[in-house]
Design a protein around this motif. Structure first.
Motif, short mmCIF file in Angstrom:
data_model
loop_
_atom_site.label_atom_id
_atom_site.label_comp_id
_atom_site.label_asym_id
_atom_site.label_seq_id
_atom_site.Cartn_x
_atom_site.Cartn_y
_atom_site.Cartn_z
N ASP A 285 0.83 -1.21 0.00
CA ASP A 285 0.00 0.00 0.00
C ASP A 285 0.87 1.26 0.00
OD1 ASP A 285 -2.28 -1.66 0.27
OD2 ASP A 285 -2.05 -1.68 2.46
N VAL A 286 2.01 1.18 0.66
CA VAL A 286 2.88 2.34 0.82
C VAL A 286 3.70 2.61 -0.44
CG1 VAL A 286 4.86 3.24 2.11
CG2 VAL A 286 3.01 2.07 3.32
N VAL A 287 4.27 1.56 -1.03
CA VAL A 287 5.22 1.78 -2.12
C VAL A 287 4.58 1.86 -3.50
CG1 VAL A 287 7.09 0.72 -0.82
CG2 VAL A 287 5.73 -0.69 -2.38
N THR A 288 3.39 1.27 -3.67
CA THR A 288 2.77 1.28 -4.99
C THR A 288 2.58 2.69 -5.56
OG1 THR A 288 1.66 -0.85 -4.65
CG2 THR A 288 0.72 0.62 -6.30
N PRO A 289 2.14 3.68 -4.78
CA PRO A 289 2.02 5.03 -5.34
C PRO A 289 3.34 5.59 -5.87
CG PRO A 289 0.78 4.87 -3.29
CD PRO A 289 1.58 3.62 -3.40
N ALA A 290 4.45 5.24 -5.23
CA ALA A 290 5.75 5.71 -5.72
C ALA A 290 6.09 5.05 -7.05
CB ALA A 290 6.83 5.43 -4.68
N PHE A 291 5.81 3.74 -7.16
CA PHE A 291 6.04 3.06 -8.44
C PHE A 291 5.19 3.69 -9.54
CE2 PHE A 291 7.18 -0.88 -5.83
CZ PHE A 291 8.54 -0.73 -6.05
N LYS A 292 3.94 3.98 -9.21
CA LYS A 292 3.04 4.57 -10.21
C LYS A 292 3.52 5.97 -10.62
CE LYS A 292 -1.23 2.10 -9.01
NZ LYS A 292 -2.62 2.21 -8.51
N LEU A 293 4.07 6.71 -9.66
CA LEU A 293 4.55 8.06 -9.99
C LEU A 293 5.68 8.01 -11.01
CD1 LEU A 293 4.70 11.15 -9.46
CD2 LEU A 293 6.38 10.62 -7.68
N VAL A 294 6.68 7.19 -10.77
CA VAL A 294 7.81 7.17 -11.71
C VAL A 294 7.39 6.56 -13.05
CG1 VAL A 294 9.56 7.17 -9.90
CG2 VAL A 294 8.69 4.99 -10.75
N ASP A 295 6.44 5.63 -13.02
CA ASP A 295 5.91 5.11 -14.30
C ASP A 295 5.26 6.24 -15.08
OD1 ASP A 295 6.74 2.57 -13.58
OD2 ASP A 295 4.74 1.88 -12.97
N ARG A 296 4.45 7.03 -14.39
CA ARG A 296 3.73 8.12 -15.06
C ARG A 296 4.70 9.17 -15.60
NH1 ARG A 296 -1.10 11.81 -12.29
NH2 ARG A 296 -1.37 13.26 -14.04
N LEU A 297 5.79 9.41 -14.86
CA LEU A 297 6.75 10.43 -15.28
C LEU A 297 7.72 9.91 -16.33
CD1 LEU A 297 7.59 12.04 -11.81
CD2 LEU A 297 6.13 12.99 -13.61
N GLY A 298 7.68 8.63 -16.60
CA GLY A 298 8.53 8.07 -17.65
C GLY A 298 9.92 7.67 -17.22
N PHE A 299 10.13 7.48 -15.92
CA PHE A 299 11.43 7.05 -15.43
C PHE A 299 11.44 5.54 -15.26
CE2 PHE A 299 11.20 11.44 -13.79
CZ PHE A 299 12.40 11.94 -14.26
N ARG A 301 12.13 2.32 -12.98
CA ARG A 301 11.83 2.18 -11.55
C ARG A 301 13.09 2.16 -10.68
NH1 ARG A 301 6.59 -1.75 -10.56
NH2 ARG A 301 5.05 -0.31 -11.48
N GLU A 302 14.24 1.86 -11.28
CA GLU A 302 15.48 1.85 -10.51
C GLU A 302 15.79 3.22 -9.92
OE1 GLU A 302 15.58 -1.61 -13.21
OE2 GLU A 302 15.05 0.53 -13.40
N ILE A 303 15.19 4.26 -10.46
CA ILE A 303 15.46 5.61 -9.95
C ILE A 303 14.98 5.77 -8.51
CG2 ILE A 303 13.32 6.80 -10.62
CD1 ILE A 303 15.15 9.09 -11.67
N LEU A 304 14.01 4.95 -8.10
CA LEU A 304 13.53 5.03 -6.72
C LEU A 304 14.64 4.67 -5.74
CD1 LEU A 304 10.00 3.45 -7.15
CD2 LEU A 304 10.49 5.83 -6.55
N ALA A 305 15.41 3.64 -6.04
CA ALA A 305 16.52 3.26 -5.17
C ALA A 305 17.64 4.30 -5.21
CB ALA A 305 17.05 1.89 -5.57
N GLU A 306 17.83 4.91 -6.36
CA GLU A 306 18.95 5.82 -6.55
C GLU A 306 18.69 7.22 -5.99
OE1 GLU A 306 19.41 5.76 -10.74
OE2 GLU A 306 20.06 3.65 -10.80
N ARG A 307 17.45 7.70 -6.10
CA ARG A 307 17.21 9.12 -5.80
C ARG A 307 16.00 9.37 -4.90
NH1 ARG A 307 18.04 11.40 -11.94
NH2 ARG A 307 20.09 10.47 -12.26
#
Length: 345
Positions: A285-299, A301-307
């Motif tokens: 429930d917590v992390v799915t919105p972050a995955f959806k955000l970077v998907d929507r922005l076109g990045f 998903r590895e960028i979540l770990a990096e930045r």
């Protein structure tokens, strides 16, 4: 300067926690956030334990006292100032004890203070006007804050044995920019501070903090519409905000977030609710919105770990002890999910 002193997948907290026991708070922080612990703030202890009181206690050659309207500049340190210093001293003793019990020093340790605009908006001059209405006083307080932070950081480094990075809390910055702060009389509002002026002062303070720590500086703003582009332009290497407030965010704000990620700036995303929502909250429930955000922005998903560094949505001072622990656990687990996403997420 180390652009990212924390390891991939690390999580941290914004700062405030419930309760009044600094030893217990420090033990919990080092236990739940071993890779990126922070200095706990316990505002439930009252005057001097709040964000403004703690920061004012660090000022050099300037002192404040409590008056019915809040904090006000005074000619010499008094009881309120000494109380804030005592509380901070107890906090430093507590984190040193927790660090010694934890064994190895963490990769980095974070301390939080009020940013220059929030401090200037919440401390009055002797005649009752806010500091931000007087450019000379604003300059003096900013310089005094940096002088105090130099000593504060040096003591933390000696006690923790780890690099120290600073987080400036700027919840009052949007009101400063929008001209929403009332005057001393209460019958009007203080004129809005132009964005270039706000950025210039914040930039000077950030640069000064980087010289003191040798580490990147974070700025936290928990407003519904944080001025992300201004904070990035001011030199913040990490920007913390409440991600849960972005539901229905405008395309312009989403573009700001995308540009910030693309620039290499770290986002400290407030993903975990600050109080118990009353329903079970699982990691997905917590992390799915972050995955959806970077998907929507076109990045990728590895960028979540990096930045991205996951955090609670804001401070946890209003949480129950049980939820506070759960929130920190979910933050830590979110960081690990960014580095190794479970299959199917």
């Amino acid at each position: 300067m180390n652009e990212r002193p924390w390891p991939l997948g690390a999580a941290t907290a914004i700062g405030s926690l419930p309760g009044t026991d600094p030893v217990e708070a420090a033990s919990i922080v080092f236990g739940e956030l071993p890779e990126f612990p922070c200095l706990p703030e316990l505002p439930a202890r009252g005057v001097g334990a709040d964000m403004i009181g703690r920061t004012a206690a660090l000022l050099v050659d300037l002192a404040v006292e409590v008056v019915p309207s809040g904090y006000r500049v005074t000619a010499r340190p008094g009881h309120d100032h000494r109380r804030a210093l005592d509380l901070m001293s107890w906090d430093l003793d507590a984190v040193q004890e927790a660090r010694e019990k934890a064994g190895a020093a963490p990769p980095v340790f974070k301390a939080q203070v009020a940013g220059p605009w929030t401090l200037a908006a919440n401390v009055e001059l002797p005649r009752g006007h806010r500091i931000l209405t007087d450019r000379g006083a604003l300059r003096d307080f900013s310089e005094s804050l940096l002088d105090g932070l130099a000593a504060h950081v040096a003591e933390l480094k000696s006690r923790i044995g780890a690099p120290v990075m600073l987080q400036f809390d700027e919840p009052g910055l949007p009101a400063v920019l929008d001209g929403d702060l009332p005057t001393a009389s209460g019958y009007g509002t203080i004129p809005a501070v132009p964005a270039p002026e706000a950025r210039e002062l914040l930039s000077r303070v950030i640069e000064g903090a980087e010289r003191i720590t040798g580490q990147p500086v974070a700025v936290h703003c928990c407003a519904a519409k944080p001025p992300i582009s201004l904070l990035r332009a001011a030199g913040a290497k990490a920007i913390a905000f409440d991600f849960t407030l972005l539901k229905g965010a405008s395309p312009a704000l989403l573009d700001e977030i995308g540009e910030t990620l693309d620039s290499g700036t770290t986002l400290m995303l407030g993903l975990v609710p600050t109080t118990d929502p009353g329903v079970p909250v699982e990691l997905r429930d917590v992390v799915t919105p972050a995955f959806k955000l970077v998907d929507r922005l076109g990045f990728r998903r590895e960028i979540l770990a990096e930045r991205v560094v996951p955090t609670p949505a804001c401070g946890l001072a209003g949480a129950t002890p049980e939820w506070m622990r759960r929130a920190l656990t979910l933050s830590r687990e979110s960081g690990k999910a960014f580095t190794e996403p479970p299959e199917g997420w």
